[in-house]
Design a protein around this motif. Structure first.
Motif, PDB file in Angstrom:
ATOM      1  N   GLY A 294       8.467   9.082 -10.134  1.00 61.37           N
ATOM      2  CA  GLY A 294       8.142  10.297 -10.868  1.00 61.37           C
ATOM      3  C   GLY A 294       7.448  11.276  -9.948  1.00 61.37           C
ATOM      4  N   PRO A 295       6.782  12.279 -10.471  1.00 63.26           N
ATOM      5  CA  PRO A 295       6.073  13.234  -9.641  1.00 63.26           C
ATOM      6  C   PRO A 295       5.039  12.536  -8.776  1.00 63.26           C
ATOM      7  CG  PRO A 295       6.225  14.036 -11.897  1.00 63.26           C
ATOM      8  CD  PRO A 295       6.675  12.595 -11.916  1.00 63.26           C
ATOM      9  N   ARG A 296       4.920  12.984  -7.549  1.00 63.34           N
ATOM     10  CA  ARG A 296       3.950  12.392  -6.637  1.00 63.34           C
ATOM     11  C   ARG A 296       2.541  12.747  -7.061  1.00 63.34           C
ATOM     12  NH1 ARG A 296       7.265  14.270  -1.286  1.00 63.34           N
ATOM     13  NH2 ARG A 296       9.093  13.005  -1.634  1.00 63.34           N
ATOM     14  N   ASP A 297       1.640  11.827  -6.630  1.00 62.76           N
ATOM     15  CA  ASP A 297       0.236  12.053  -7.004  1.00 62.76           C
ATOM     16  C   ASP A 297      -0.262  13.345  -6.387  1.00 62.76           C
ATOM     17  OD1 ASP A 297      -0.406   8.503  -6.562  1.00 62.76           O
ATOM     18  OD2 ASP A 297       0.386   9.645  -8.277  1.00 62.76           O
TER      19      ASP A 297
ATOM     20  N   THR B  64       2.481   7.690  -1.249  1.00 66.70           N
ATOM     21  CA  THR B  64       2.913   7.211  -2.555  1.00 66.70           C
ATOM     22  C   THR B  64       3.348   5.754  -2.453  1.00 66.70           C
ATOM     23  OG1 THR B  64       4.542   7.552  -4.322  1.00 66.70           O
ATOM     24  CG2 THR B  64       5.255   8.040  -2.087  1.00 66.70           C
ATOM     25  N   THR B  65       3.221   5.052  -3.565  1.00 71.12           N
ATOM     26  CA  THR B  65       3.708   3.671  -3.617  1.00 71.12           C
ATOM     27  C   THR B  65       5.170   3.605  -4.029  1.00 71.12           C
ATOM     28  OG1 THR B  65       2.871   3.455  -5.872  1.00 71.12           O
ATOM     29  CG2 THR B  65       1.436   2.699  -4.081  1.00 71.12           C
ATOM     30  N   ASP B  66       5.643   4.630  -4.756  1.00 72.83           N
ATOM     31  CA  ASP B  66       7.042   4.663  -5.174  1.00 72.83           C
ATOM     32  C   ASP B  66       7.459   6.117  -5.346  1.00 72.83           C
ATOM     33  OD1 ASP B  66       9.569   4.360  -6.133  1.00 72.83           O
ATOM     34  OD2 ASP B  66       9.041   3.067  -7.814  1.00 72.83           O
ATOM     35  N   PRO B  67       8.112   6.693  -4.371  1.00 73.17           N
ATOM     36  CA  PRO B  67       8.480   8.121  -4.458  1.00 73.17           C
ATOM     37  C   PRO B  67       9.511   8.398  -5.537  1.00 73.17           C
ATOM     38  CG  PRO B  67       9.455   7.102  -2.514  1.00 73.17           C
ATOM     39  CD  PRO B  67       8.509   6.087  -3.102  1.00 73.17           C
ATOM     40  N   LEU B  68      10.170   7.367  -6.078  1.00 71.35           N
ATOM     41  CA  LEU B  68      11.186   7.577  -7.109  1.00 71.35           C
ATOM     42  C   LEU B  68      10.651   7.346  -8.519  1.00 71.35           C
ATOM     43  CD1 LEU B  68      14.305   5.896  -5.450  1.00 71.35           C
ATOM     44  CD2 LEU B  68      13.602   8.299  -5.401  1.00 71.35           C
TER      45      LEU B  68
ATOM     46  N   PRO C  62       0.843  -1.202   0.000  1.00 70.44           N
ATOM     47  CA  PRO C  62       0.000   0.000   0.000  1.00 70.44           C
ATOM     48  C   PRO C  62       0.872   1.244   0.000  1.00 70.44           C
ATOM     49  CG  PRO C  62       0.085  -0.972   2.190  1.00 70.44           C
ATOM     50  CD  PRO C  62       0.789  -1.934   1.278  1.00 70.44           C
ATOM     51  N   PRO C  63       0.294   2.397  -0.331  1.00 69.97           N
ATOM     52  CA  PRO C  63       1.072   3.636  -0.292  1.00 69.97           C
ATOM     53  C   PRO C  63       1.441   4.001   1.138  1.00 69.97           C
ATOM     54  CG  PRO C  63      -1.226   4.117  -0.662  1.00 69.97           C
ATOM     55  CD  PRO C  63      -1.095   2.620  -0.747  1.00 69.97           C
ATOM     56  N   GLY C  64       2.411   4.873   1.259  1.00 67.93           N
ATOM     57  CA  GLY C  64       2.835   5.269   2.590  1.00 67.93           C
ATOM     58  C   GLY C  64       3.707   6.508   2.553  1.00 67.93           C
ATOM     59  N   LEU C  65       4.231   6.847   3.709  1.00 66.39           N
ATOM     60  CA  LEU C  65       5.093   8.011   3.867  1.00 66.39           C
ATOM     61  C   LEU C  65       6.439   7.746   3.193  1.00 66.39           C
ATOM     62  CD1 LEU C  65       5.465  10.812   5.276  1.00 66.39           C
ATOM     63  CD2 LEU C  65       6.465   9.551   7.194  1.00 66.39           C
ATOM     64  N   PRO C  66       6.878   8.593   2.262  1.00 63.50           N
ATOM     65  CA  PRO C  66       8.142   8.338   1.574  1.00 63.50           C
ATOM     66  C   PRO C  66       9.332   8.506   2.511  1.00 63.50           C
ATOM     67  CG  PRO C  66       7.259  10.468   0.920  1.00 63.50           C
ATOM     68  CD  PRO C  66       6.207   9.801   1.749  1.00 63.50           C
ATOM     69  N   VAL C  67      10.319   7.634   2.366  1.00 64.75           N
ATOM     70  CA  VAL C  67      11.572   7.757   3.116  1.00 64.75           C
ATOM     71  C   VAL C  67      12.736   8.073   2.184  1.00 64.75           C
ATOM     72  CG1 VAL C  67      10.724   6.210   4.900  1.00 64.75           C
ATOM     73  CG2 VAL C  67      12.092   5.275   3.024  1.00 64.75           C
TER      74      VAL C  67
END
Length: 250
Positions: A247-250, A241-245, A173-178
Protein backbone atom coordinates in the motif's frame (compact mmCIF):
# COMPACT_ATOMS: atom_id res chain seq x y z
CA UNK A 1 34.08 -24.57 -59.34
CA UNK A 2 31.81 -27.61 -59.54
CA UNK A 3 33.74 -28.81 -62.63
CA UNK A 4 37.00 -28.77 -60.66
CA UNK A 5 35.69 -30.84 -57.72
CA UNK A 6 35.62 -34.59 -58.05
CA UNK A 7 32.89 -35.99 -55.78
CA UNK A 8 34.03 -38.50 -53.18
CA UNK A 9 37.69 -37.82 -53.84
CA UNK A 10 38.90 -39.45 -50.63
CA UNK A 11 42.35 -37.86 -50.76
CA UNK A 12 40.78 -34.38 -50.99
CA UNK A 13 38.10 -35.18 -48.40
CA UNK A 14 40.53 -36.50 -45.80
CA UNK A 15 43.80 -34.64 -46.34
CA UNK A 16 43.19 -31.89 -48.88
CA UNK A 17 46.18 -30.43 -50.67
CA UNK A 18 48.24 -29.76 -47.55
CA UNK A 19 51.28 -31.90 -46.69
CA UNK A 20 50.94 -34.36 -43.77
CA UNK A 21 53.12 -32.10 -41.58
CA UNK A 22 50.30 -29.55 -41.69
CA UNK A 23 48.46 -31.76 -39.20
CA UNK A 24 51.05 -30.79 -36.60
CA UNK A 25 50.45 -27.13 -37.38
CA UNK A 26 46.72 -27.71 -36.80
CA UNK A 27 47.53 -29.05 -33.33
CA UNK A 28 49.46 -25.88 -32.52
CA UNK A 29 46.89 -23.50 -34.05
CA UNK A 30 43.97 -25.18 -32.28
CA UNK A 31 45.71 -25.08 -28.89
CA UNK A 32 46.57 -21.39 -29.27
CA UNK A 33 43.09 -20.35 -30.43
CA UNK A 34 41.30 -22.42 -27.77
CA UNK A 35 43.39 -21.05 -24.91
CA UNK A 36 43.01 -17.52 -26.27
CA UNK A 37 39.26 -18.03 -26.46
CA UNK A 38 39.13 -19.20 -22.83
CA UNK A 39 41.13 -16.14 -21.77
CA UNK A 40 38.89 -13.73 -23.68
CA UNK A 41 35.74 -15.30 -22.24
CA UNK A 42 37.23 -14.99 -18.77
CA UNK A 43 37.99 -11.31 -19.34
CA UNK A 44 34.50 -10.49 -20.63
CA UNK A 45 33.06 -11.31 -17.21
CA UNK A 46 30.42 -13.66 -15.86
CA UNK A 47 27.45 -11.62 -16.91
CA UNK A 48 27.68 -12.73 -20.55
CA UNK A 49 28.24 -16.41 -19.88
CA UNK A 50 24.57 -17.33 -19.53
CA UNK A 51 25.35 -19.67 -16.62
CA UNK A 52 28.15 -21.42 -18.51
CA UNK A 53 31.71 -21.29 -17.27
CA UNK A 54 34.32 -19.79 -19.64
CA UNK A 55 35.68 -23.30 -20.23
CA UNK A 56 32.24 -24.68 -21.10
CA UNK A 57 31.42 -21.77 -23.40
CA UNK A 58 34.81 -22.07 -25.10
CA UNK A 59 34.27 -25.72 -25.94
CA UNK A 60 30.78 -24.97 -27.29
CA UNK A 61 32.17 -22.26 -29.58
CA UNK A 62 35.20 -24.33 -30.55
CA UNK A 63 33.24 -27.47 -31.36
CA UNK A 64 30.60 -25.52 -33.26
CA UNK A 65 33.18 -23.74 -35.42
CA UNK A 66 35.23 -26.87 -36.09
CA UNK A 67 32.21 -29.03 -36.87
CA UNK A 68 30.43 -26.54 -39.12
CA UNK A 69 33.01 -25.72 -41.80
CA UNK A 70 33.76 -29.25 -43.07
CA UNK A 71 30.04 -29.92 -43.48
CA UNK A 72 29.68 -27.62 -46.51
CA UNK A 73 33.15 -26.30 -47.46
CA UNK A 74 34.69 -28.84 -49.85
CA UNK A 75 38.14 -27.32 -49.42
CA UNK A 76 38.15 -28.18 -45.68
CA UNK A 77 39.47 -31.75 -45.27
CA UNK A 78 37.55 -34.02 -42.91
CA UNK A 79 40.70 -35.27 -41.22
CA UNK A 80 41.73 -31.74 -40.32
CA UNK A 81 38.32 -31.00 -38.82
CA UNK A 82 38.26 -34.30 -36.94
CA UNK A 83 41.70 -33.51 -35.50
CA UNK A 84 40.52 -30.06 -34.38
CA UNK A 85 37.45 -31.55 -32.69
CA UNK A 86 39.57 -34.12 -30.87
CA UNK A 87 42.03 -31.43 -29.78
CA UNK A 88 39.28 -29.16 -28.45
CA UNK A 89 37.82 -31.99 -26.39
CA UNK A 90 41.29 -33.01 -25.22
CA UNK A 91 42.15 -29.46 -24.16
CA UNK A 92 38.86 -29.20 -22.30
CA UNK A 93 39.58 -32.43 -20.44
CA UNK A 94 43.10 -31.23 -19.60
CA UNK A 95 41.92 -27.87 -18.29
CA UNK A 96 39.11 -29.51 -16.33
CA UNK A 97 41.67 -31.79 -14.69
CA UNK A 98 43.87 -28.79 -13.85
CA UNK A 99 40.87 -26.93 -12.40
CA UNK A 100 40.19 -29.85 -10.06
CA UNK A 101 43.84 -30.23 -9.05
CA UNK A 102 44.84 -26.56 -8.73
CA UNK A 103 42.95 -23.84 -6.90
CA UNK A 104 44.96 -21.18 -8.75
CA UNK A 105 43.93 -22.56 -12.14
CA UNK A 106 40.32 -22.80 -10.96
CA UNK A 107 40.36 -19.17 -9.84
CA UNK A 108 41.83 -18.02 -13.16
CA UNK A 109 39.43 -20.06 -15.32
CA UNK A 110 36.23 -19.88 -13.26
CA UNK A 111 36.74 -16.68 -11.26
CA UNK A 112 35.47 -16.11 -7.72
CA UNK A 113 31.99 -15.46 -6.29
CA UNK A 114 31.29 -11.78 -5.64
CA UNK A 115 29.27 -10.57 -2.66
CA UNK A 116 26.87 -7.94 -3.98
CA UNK A 117 24.60 -7.35 -0.95
CA UNK A 118 25.33 -7.60 2.77
CA UNK A 119 22.57 -7.00 5.32
CA UNK A 120 20.41 -5.07 2.89
CA UNK A 121 23.18 -2.75 1.64
CA UNK A 122 24.59 -2.77 -1.89
CA UNK A 123 28.33 -3.05 -2.36
CA UNK A 124 29.16 -0.60 -5.13
CA UNK A 125 32.70 -1.81 -5.85
CA UNK A 126 31.46 -5.39 -6.06
CA UNK A 127 28.83 -4.39 -8.62
CA UNK A 128 31.53 -2.79 -10.74
CA UNK A 129 33.74 -5.88 -10.51
CA UNK A 130 30.79 -8.07 -11.51
CA UNK A 131 30.00 -5.72 -14.43
CA UNK A 132 26.44 -5.32 -13.17
CA UNK A 133 24.38 -2.19 -12.78
CA UNK A 134 22.09 -1.58 -9.83
CA UNK A 135 19.09 -2.10 -12.11
CA UNK A 136 20.49 -5.44 -13.32
CA UNK A 137 20.79 -6.63 -9.73
CA UNK A 138 17.31 -5.43 -8.82
CA UNK A 139 15.89 -7.31 -11.81
CA UNK A 140 17.54 -10.54 -10.65
CA UNK A 141 16.33 -9.98 -7.09
CA UNK A 142 12.76 -9.43 -8.24
CA UNK A 143 12.94 -12.71 -10.16
CA UNK A 144 13.58 -14.43 -6.81
CA UNK A 145 10.65 -12.73 -5.09
CA UNK A 146 12.61 -10.00 -3.27
CA UNK A 147 10.61 -6.80 -2.78
CA UNK A 148 13.05 -4.67 -0.81
CA UNK A 149 16.73 -4.88 0.07
CA UNK A 150 16.12 -5.31 3.79
CA UNK A 151 14.98 -8.86 3.05
CA UNK A 152 18.43 -9.79 1.73
CA UNK A 153 21.05 -10.99 4.19
CA UNK A 154 23.56 -11.92 1.48
CA UNK A 155 23.54 -11.97 -2.31
CA UNK A 156 26.39 -13.61 -4.23
CA UNK A 157 27.17 -13.42 -7.94
CA UNK A 158 28.37 -16.96 -8.54
CA UNK A 159 31.12 -18.21 -10.85
CA UNK A 160 28.61 -19.34 -13.48
CA UNK A 161 26.82 -15.99 -13.57
CA UNK A 162 23.90 -17.07 -11.36
CA UNK A 163 22.73 -15.02 -8.37
CA UNK A 164 22.42 -16.75 -4.99
CA UNK A 165 20.21 -14.87 -2.52
CA UNK A 166 19.82 -15.55 1.21
CA UNK A 167 16.89 -13.76 2.82
CA UNK A 168 15.61 -13.32 6.36
CA UNK A 169 13.32 -16.27 7.17
CA UNK A 170 11.02 -14.15 9.33
CA UNK A 171 10.23 -10.47 9.89
CA UNK A 172 12.83 -8.83 7.63
CA UNK A 173 13.82 -5.24 8.48
CA UNK A 174 12.73 -2.41 6.18
CA UNK A 175 14.89 -1.48 3.26
CA UNK A 176 15.22 0.14 -0.13
CA UNK A 177 12.33 -0.98 -2.38
CA UNK A 178 13.21 -2.84 -5.58
CA UNK A 179 9.59 -3.13 -6.76
CA UNK A 180 7.98 -1.72 -8.74
CA UNK A 181 10.88 -1.51 -11.24
CA UNK A 182 12.41 1.93 -10.96
CA UNK A 183 11.99 2.48 -14.70
CA UNK A 184 8.22 2.30 -14.15
CA UNK A 185 7.92 3.95 -10.74
CA UNK A 186 11.04 5.39 -9.08
CA UNK A 187 11.04 5.62 -5.27
CA UNK A 188 9.97 8.91 -3.76
CA UNK A 189 13.08 10.93 -2.92
CA UNK A 190 12.64 13.15 0.16
CA UNK A 191 13.68 16.76 -0.38
CA UNK A 192 16.40 18.08 1.95
CA UNK A 193 14.97 19.39 5.20
CA UNK A 194 11.70 17.51 4.85
CA UNK A 195 10.80 16.03 8.27
CA UNK A 196 9.94 12.35 8.20
CA UNK A 197 9.15 9.94 11.02
CA UNK A 198 10.54 6.49 10.27
CA UNK A 199 13.58 4.83 8.76
CA UNK A 200 15.12 6.16 5.56
CA UNK A 201 17.00 4.22 2.90
CA UNK A 202 19.80 5.64 0.79
CA UNK A 203 18.84 5.62 -2.89
CA UNK A 204 22.44 4.83 -3.78
CA UNK A 205 23.20 1.75 -1.68
CA UNK A 206 20.17 1.01 0.51
CA UNK A 207 21.85 1.84 3.84
CA UNK A 208 19.34 2.74 6.54
CA UNK A 209 19.12 5.80 8.71
CA UNK A 210 16.58 6.39 11.46
CA UNK A 211 14.88 4.46 14.24
CA UNK A 212 15.10 1.03 12.63
CA UNK A 213 18.71 1.53 11.55
CA UNK A 214 19.78 2.35 15.09
CA UNK A 215 17.88 -0.57 16.60
CA UNK A 216 15.27 1.60 18.33
CA UNK A 217 11.70 0.37 18.50
CA UNK A 218 9.94 3.72 18.28
CA UNK A 219 9.02 3.83 14.59
CA UNK A 220 7.46 7.24 15.16
CA UNK A 221 10.76 8.83 16.11
CA UNK A 222 11.86 11.59 13.75
CA UNK A 223 14.54 10.05 11.55
CA UNK A 224 16.07 13.30 10.39
CA UNK A 225 15.14 16.70 9.05
CA UNK A 226 18.27 17.04 6.93
CA UNK A 227 19.78 13.63 5.99
CA UNK A 228 23.57 13.68 5.73
CA UNK A 229 25.63 12.22 2.93
CA UNK A 230 25.67 8.40 3.03
CA UNK A 231 28.91 6.44 3.30
CA UNK A 232 28.48 5.49 -0.38
CA UNK A 233 28.50 9.19 -1.31
CA UNK A 234 24.77 9.41 -2.00
CA UNK A 235 22.70 12.24 -0.57
CA UNK A 236 19.23 11.20 -1.70
CA UNK A 237 16.97 9.26 0.67
CA UNK A 238 13.60 7.54 0.42
CA UNK A 239 11.29 6.07 3.06
CA UNK A 240 12.35 2.50 3.85
CA UNK A 241 9.59 -0.08 3.73
CA UNK A 242 8.98 -3.69 4.68
CA UNK A 243 6.63 -4.28 1.73
CA UNK A 244 6.47 -1.70 -1.07
CA UNK A 245 3.45 -3.50 -2.59
CA UNK A 246 1.35 -3.49 0.58
CA UNK A 247 0.00 0.00 0.00
CA UNK A 248 1.13 3.60 0.38
CA UNK A 249 4.60 3.92 1.83
CA UNK A 250 5.06 5.14 5.34
Amino acid sequence: MSAEIVPFDWARMLLGDAPPLFLLEIVFRTAVIFLWLVFLLRVTGKRGLAQLSPLELAIVIGLGSAAGDPMFYPEVPLLHAMLVLALVVGLQRLLSHLVIRSEHVETFIEGLPVELVRDGVLRGEALQRANLSREDLFERLRAQGVRQLGEVQRAYFEQDGALSVFTHPHDPPPGLPVVPPWDLEPPRALPPGDPYRGPLACLGCGALRGAEASGQQDAGQLATTDPPVCTCGGARWTPATTDPLAGPRD
